[in-house]
Scaffold this motif. Structure first.
Motif, PDB file in Angstrom:
ATOM      1  N   LEU A 167      46.615  35.166 -12.323  1.00 22.65           N
ATOM      2  CA  LEU A 167      47.417  33.992 -12.666  1.00 22.65           C
ATOM      3  C   LEU A 167      46.552  32.924 -13.339  1.00 22.65           C
ATOM      4  CD1 LEU A 167      50.285  32.813 -12.440  1.00 22.65           C
ATOM      5  CD2 LEU A 167      49.665  31.959 -10.185  1.00 22.65           C
ATOM      6  N   ALA A 168      45.352  32.728 -12.829  1.00 22.98           N
ATOM      7  CA  ALA A 168      44.437  31.745 -13.411  1.00 22.98           C
ATOM      8  C   ALA A 168      43.997  32.162 -14.814  1.00 22.98           C
ATOM      9  CB  ALA A 168      43.224  31.561 -12.508  1.00 22.98           C
ATOM     10  N   ALA A 169      43.779  33.451 -15.026  1.00 19.16           N
ATOM     11  CA  ALA A 169      43.382  33.924 -16.359  1.00 19.16           C
ATOM     12  C   ALA A 169      44.478  33.650 -17.378  1.00 19.16           C
ATOM     13  CB  ALA A 169      43.059  35.415 -16.310  1.00 19.16           C
ATOM     14  N   THR A 170      45.726  33.842 -16.963  1.00 23.28           N
ATOM     15  CA  THR A 170      46.850  33.551 -17.861  1.00 23.28           C
ATOM     16  C   THR A 170      46.885  32.072 -18.198  1.00 23.28           C
ATOM     17  OG1 THR A 170      48.111  35.409 -16.985  1.00 23.28           O
ATOM     18  CG2 THR A 170      49.363  33.703 -18.132  1.00 23.28           C
ATOM     19  N   GLU A 171      46.694  31.228 -17.192  1.00 25.01           N
ATOM     20  CA  GLU A 171      46.683  29.778 -17.426  1.00 25.01           C
ATOM     21  C   GLU A 171      45.532  29.386 -18.345  1.00 25.01           C
ATOM     22  OE1 GLU A 171      47.042  25.635 -17.467  1.00 25.01           O
ATOM     23  OE2 GLU A 171      48.498  27.222 -17.135  1.00 25.01           O
ATOM     24  N   ALA A 172      44.343  29.929 -18.096  1.00 23.22           N
ATOM     25  CA  ALA A 172      43.190  29.595 -18.924  1.00 23.22           C
ATOM     26  C   ALA A 172      43.420  29.999 -20.385  1.00 23.22           C
ATOM     27  CB  ALA A 172      41.937  30.270 -18.378  1.00 23.22           C
ATOM     28  N   VAL A 197      47.433  22.117 -20.793  1.00 24.42           N
ATOM     29  CA  VAL A 197      46.947  20.921 -20.109  1.00 24.42           C
ATOM     30  C   VAL A 197      45.487  21.153 -19.728  1.00 24.42           C
ATOM     31  CG1 VAL A 197      47.258  19.424 -18.095  1.00 24.42           C
ATOM     32  CG2 VAL A 197      49.266  20.378 -19.256  1.00 24.42           C
ATOM     33  N   PRO A 198      44.563  20.403 -20.342  1.00 24.16           N
ATOM     34  CA  PRO A 198      43.137  20.635 -20.083  1.00 24.16           C
ATOM     35  C   PRO A 198      42.768  20.598 -18.597  1.00 24.16           C
ATOM     36  CG  PRO A 198      43.419  19.154 -21.947  1.00 24.16           C
ATOM     37  CD  PRO A 198      44.784  19.356 -21.350  1.00 24.16           C
ATOM     38  N   GLU A 199      43.348  19.685 -17.841  1.00 24.93           N
ATOM     39  CA  GLU A 199      43.061  19.575 -16.406  1.00 24.93           C
ATOM     40  C   GLU A 199      43.387  20.885 -15.681  1.00 24.93           C
ATOM     41  OE1 GLU A 199      44.892  17.134 -12.570  1.00 24.93           O
ATOM     42  OE2 GLU A 199      45.624  16.690 -14.567  1.00 24.93           O
ATOM     43  N   LEU A 200      44.526  21.482 -15.997  1.00 22.48           N
ATOM     44  CA  LEU A 200      44.924  22.725 -15.335  1.00 22.48           C
ATOM     45  C   LEU A 200      44.159  23.930 -15.869  1.00 22.48           C
ATOM     46  CD1 LEU A 200      48.757  22.328 -14.766  1.00 22.48           C
ATOM     47  CD2 LEU A 200      46.854  21.796 -13.252  1.00 22.48           C
ATOM     48  N   ARG A 201      43.848  23.906 -17.141  1.00 24.77           N
ATOM     49  CA  ARG A 201      43.040  24.997 -17.692  1.00 24.77           C
ATOM     50  C   ARG A 201      41.663  25.014 -17.042  1.00 24.77           C
ATOM     51  NH1 ARG A 201      42.557  25.118 -23.708  1.00 24.77           N
ATOM     52  NH2 ARG A 201      41.889  27.228 -23.307  1.00 24.77           N
ATOM     53  N   GLY A 202      41.086  23.839 -16.859  1.00 27.55           N
ATOM     54  CA  GLY A 202      39.784  23.743 -16.190  1.00 27.55           C
ATOM     55  C   GLY A 202      39.861  24.211 -14.744  1.00 27.55           C
TER      56      GLY A 202
END
Length: 172
Positions: free
Chosen positions: A128-133, A138-143
């Motif tokens: 899930l995090a890889a998809t978001e990245a 949103v830079p805050e959430l990508r980070g």
């Protein structure tokens, strides 16, 4: 001049609403919150049941990281007036959760069962995090996603090594 002020006022009132470009961010946050909540509950179960020093040290690390991520995600969602989970999903669906299954595991098998459950949960969170990245806007959430993914990958490697070693000693 009045028109410009009204237009500017309208633009700022919509600033907290999700746009089409940040739907990946909303999906990430709304799916990650219930995932992290259950992860912390599983970790708290492990605090009372684990017999391995490695897990005694790892459990509070996972808990601290999950709590920090939860705070950030819940804050981001709340600032936009969004639900803390995907409204299309019941966060309490299927009472037979990882937590429920793990709670029924006997003491002798708990540590390996915990590793199996937590490794699978970390793999799901990492995906899930890889998809978001990759897709988030949103830079805050990508980070946050990149940080979460790195933490999960590090812990997956440790837990996989431990599971392999402990399986051999338990089977002997």
């Amino acid at each position: 001049m009045v028109i410009v002020v009204v237009a500017a006022g309208c633009a700022t009132s919509d600033a907290n609403q999700p746009t089409a470009s940040d739907q990946a961010d909303v999906r990430f946050a709304q799916h990650m919150v219930p995932h992290l909540l259950q992860t912390t509950a599983i970790v708290h179960l492990a605090e009372d049941r684990t017999t391995r020093p490695e897990l005694v040290r790892l459990a509070p690390i996972i808990d601290r990281q999950a709590q920090a991520h939860l705070g950030q995600l819940q804050g981001w969602l709340a600032s936009r007036g969004l639900a803390p989970y995907d409204p299309q999903q019941d966060p309490n669906r299927g009472k037979e959760t990882d937590l429920a299954r793990l709670a029924q595991t006997g003491e002798a098998r708990f540590d390996l069962a915990f590793l199996k459950v937590m490794t699978a949960r970390h793999r799901a969170a990492s995906k899930l995090a890889a998809t978001e990245a990759r897709e988030g806007s949103v830079p805050e959430l990508r980070g946050l996603a990149q940080q979460l993914q790195a933490e999960c990958q590090d812990q997956i490697a440790k837990m996989t090594r431990w599971a392999s070693a402990w399986s051999k000693t338990q089977g002997a």
